[in-house]
Motif scaffolding. Sequence first.
Motif, PDB file in Angstrom:
ATOM      1  N   THR A   4      17.445  16.538  31.916  1.00 24.23           N
ATOM      2  CA  THR A   4      18.079  15.234  31.726  1.00 24.23           C
ATOM      3  C   THR A   4      17.587  14.729  30.363  1.00 24.23           C
ATOM      4  N   GLU A  21      16.820  11.158  29.176  1.00 25.31           N
ATOM      5  CA  GLU A  21      16.393   9.764  28.935  1.00 25.31           C
ATOM      6  C   GLU A  21      15.457   9.655  27.726  1.00 25.31           C
ATOM      7  N   ARG A  80      17.504  22.995  35.766  1.00 25.39           N
ATOM      8  CA  ARG A  80      16.511  22.529  36.748  1.00 25.39           C
ATOM      9  C   ARG A  80      16.173  23.737  37.607  1.00 25.39           C
ATOM     10  N   GLU A  95      15.641  24.696  40.450  1.00 25.14           N
ATOM     11  CA  GLU A  95      15.774  24.293  41.851  1.00 25.14           C
ATOM     12  C   GLU A  95      15.079  25.312  42.746  1.00 25.14           C
ATOM     13  N   GLY A 135      23.322  24.620  41.123  1.00 21.80           N
ATOM     14  CA  GLY A 135      22.926  25.675  40.203  1.00 21.80           C
ATOM     15  C   GLY A 135      21.549  25.386  39.640  1.00 21.80           C
ATOM     16  N   ASP A 167      26.024  13.085  30.793  1.00 22.64           N
ATOM     17  CA  ASP A 167      25.048  12.017  30.991  1.00 22.64           C
ATOM     18  C   ASP A 167      25.206  10.967  29.912  1.00 22.64           C
ATOM     19  N   GLU A 200      27.475  15.085  46.220  1.00 20.47           N
ATOM     20  CA  GLU A 200      27.179  14.078  45.195  1.00 20.47           C
ATOM     21  C   GLU A 200      27.754  14.557  43.867  1.00 20.47           C
ATOM     22  N   HIS A 256      25.965  10.079  39.739  1.00 22.55           N
ATOM     23  CA  HIS A 256      24.822   9.250  40.128  1.00 22.55           C
ATOM     24  C   HIS A 256      24.533   8.311  38.971  1.00 22.55           C
ATOM     25  N   SER A 308      21.167   4.976  33.140  1.00 20.07           N
ATOM     26  CA  SER A 308      21.719   6.307  32.862  1.00 20.07           C
ATOM     27  C   SER A 308      22.710   6.675  33.948  1.00 20.07           C
ATOM     28  N   TYR A 309      23.662   7.519  33.546  1.00 21.68           N
ATOM     29  CA  TYR A 309      24.862   7.719  34.363  1.00 21.68           C
ATOM     30  C   TYR A 309      25.277   9.191  34.289  1.00 21.68           C
ATOM     31  N   GLY A 310      25.114   9.897  35.392  1.00 17.72           N
ATOM     32  CA  GLY A 310      25.375  11.341  35.367  1.00 17.72           C
ATOM     33  C   GLY A 310      26.609  11.727  36.169  1.00 17.72           C
ATOM     34  N   GLY A 340      28.213  15.480  37.613  1.00 12.93           N
ATOM     35  CA  GLY A 340      28.023  16.928  37.729  1.00 12.93           C
ATOM     36  C   GLY A 340      29.318  17.646  37.389  1.00 12.93           C
TER      37      GLY A 340
HETATM   38  N1  5CA Z   1      19.748  11.253  34.027  1.00 12.45           N
HETATM   39  C1  5CA Z   1      20.393  10.949  35.287  1.00 12.45           C
HETATM   40  C2  5CA Z   1      21.720  10.379  35.092  1.00 12.45           C
HETATM   41  S1  5CA Z   1      22.434  10.823  33.606  1.00 12.45           S
HETATM   42  C3  5CA Z   1      20.418  12.204  36.151  1.00 12.45           C
HETATM   43  O1  5CA Z   1      19.988  13.245  35.758  1.00 12.45           O
HETATM   44  N2  5CA Z   1      20.972  12.056  37.339  1.00 12.45           N
HETATM   45  S2  5CA Z   1      21.073  13.151  38.476  1.00 12.45           S
HETATM   46  O2  5CA Z   1      19.834  13.854  38.630  1.00 12.45           O
HETATM   47  O3  5CA Z   1      21.523  12.483  39.649  1.00 12.45           O
HETATM   48  O4  5CA Z   1      22.147  14.205  38.059  1.00 12.45           O
HETATM   49  C4  5CA Z   1      23.457  13.778  37.736  1.00 12.45           C
HETATM   50  C5  5CA Z   1      24.505  14.626  38.451  1.00 12.45           C
HETATM   51  O5  5CA Z   1      24.341  16.001  38.097  1.00 12.45           O
HETATM   52  C6  5CA Z   1      24.381  14.624  39.964  1.00 12.45           C
HETATM   53  O6  5CA Z   1      25.045  13.514  40.519  1.00 12.45           O
HETATM   54  C7  5CA Z   1      25.048  15.927  40.345  1.00 12.45           C
HETATM   55  O7  5CA Z   1      26.464  15.752  40.448  1.00 12.45           O
HETATM   56  C8  5CA Z   1      24.741  16.814  39.171  1.00 12.45           C
HETATM   57  N3  5CA Z   1      23.659  17.767  39.516  1.00 12.45           N
HETATM   58  C9  5CA Z   1      22.353  17.482  39.706  1.00 12.45           C
HETATM   59  N4  5CA Z   1      21.663  18.602  40.009  1.00 12.45           N
HETATM   60  C10 5CA Z   1      22.561  19.629  40.004  1.00 12.45           C
HETATM   61  C11 5CA Z   1      22.478  21.033  40.228  1.00 12.45           C
HETATM   62  N5  5CA Z   1      21.334  21.622  40.515  1.00 12.45           N
HETATM   63  N6  5CA Z   1      23.623  21.776  40.146  1.00 12.45           N
HETATM   64  C12 5CA Z   1      24.804  21.186  39.841  1.00 12.45           C
HETATM   65  N7  5CA Z   1      24.939  19.871  39.608  1.00 12.45           N
HETATM   66  C13 5CA Z   1      23.847  19.091  39.686  1.00 12.45           C
END
Ligand code: 5CA
Length: 438
Positions: free
Chosen positions: A109, A111, A140, A142, A152, A159, A281, A284, A314-316, A318
């Motif tokens: 991410t 920030e 990430r 995971e 993934g 973002d 989700e 977020h 912040s606004y994400g 996927g």
């Molecule tokens: N910095 C904040 C907002 S910009 C942030 O990172 N938010 S988050 O962690 O919620 O991730 C934003 C979006 O990325 C999630 O809502 C989701 O749709 C997507 N996302 C998060 N992790 C994964 C992942 N491992 N694989 C695919 N999409 C993901």
Amino acid sequence: MRLSRYFLPTLKEAPSDAQIVSHQLMLRAGLIKQEAAGIYAWLPLGLRVLNRVEQIVREEQERAGAVELLMPTLQLADLWRESGRYDAYGPEMLRITDRHERELLYGPTNEEMITDIFRSFVKSYKALPLNLFHIQWKFRDERRPRFGVMRGREFLMKDAYSFDLDEASARKAYNRMFVAYLNTFARMGLKAVPMRADTRPIGGDLSHEFIVLAETGESQVFCDRKLVEMPVPGADVDWNDLQSIVDQRTALYAATEEMHDAARFESETAEADRLTARGIEVGHIFYFGTKYSAPMKARVAGPDGKETEVHMGSYGVGVSRLLGAIIEASHDDSGIIWPDSVAPFDVVVINLRSNDEAVCVACEEAVARLQAFGKDVLYDDTDERPGGKFATADLIGIPGQLTIGPKGLAEGLVELKRRATGEKVSVPLDEALARVRG
Ligand code: 5CA
């Protein structure tokens, strides 16, 4: 695009480790190929859809006033030490050391980096409000990457980061993203419900997840059924005053598992309206005030000349996950059914006898005329049997299928099928083309 010259490696069977239908179909339809756990190559057809999804996200961000830039995937560890997150982030962060023994990381991410860019250039409140976004690959590590692109390790995210002078103005920025998200997901044919959500590890006290309801979703969610059918705000809203739209949605109960309060759910929602479901989700959003601007000293001079820390959110979205969510919401036993707005091609022209001169001439005329209307056309000119061609066309989910064969042609007819409904008509070529043009 001629299928004989294209690269569309479809599979008869999905690999047995693909557990959910979207993952199975993405592999079978030749959209992605796994390279390592949670890491995928995007094959040509998958890339086309990814690009279209990305473009819808971009257009709706810009409509809401956000400005695009592009930050790198690799970041300096020292930047994350300033916010205190380098140690706090834990094993999900992929840490790298370069040849000079400098510590880097593959960004999960951004920030810290955006706060650094902001503080390098912005010194006065006059530049505010400001919202900067990028669409970039994240990593990430995971613990359990699964369900293909849904969870993934490397994934594409949009973002956005907002900067405001005070909390009241930051909440307006939050509302703009809230409404932009409702419009974005609706354009992809998805019903996404905003739900109160947990904020870790991003931080802050105001946060909503946007959830697409699906049986295979990873999160358990609880909400008022009325939220699912609420009309989309659309582009023609007053972007400076969105509070009533946000209030209308946040007044009804909707929470993810971590935030769920069973007693409140029961007291706030009539029994018939209580929906307990699973969800994906897809977005977020967070408001976290000065969580990053304070330690990283991102300050501007206010109208009174005094320096203040900026309020941020912040606004994400996927972006790559959305392909999985769209397929979960739109498929049948034969394959994917792409909504028109994200389909990799608008029409597939199916040549039923590729060694028949008259059929080839008719197909090529159809392709040229469709392209002249601005349609993206896949032309199946291969020598596969008709049954195989129909199965592939259904599997890859192109919205329109135009089939031309020797028998129909002798009577002056072609067949047009709509993938979504299965409806078929036999009509002269001119009429078929007029119907596709819409
Ligand atoms: N910095 C904040 C907002 S910009 C942030 O990172 N938010 S988050 O962690 O919620 O991730 C934003 C979006 O990325 C999630 O809502 C989701 O749709 C997507 N996302 C998060 N992790 C994964 C992942 N491992 N694989 C695919 N999409 C993901």
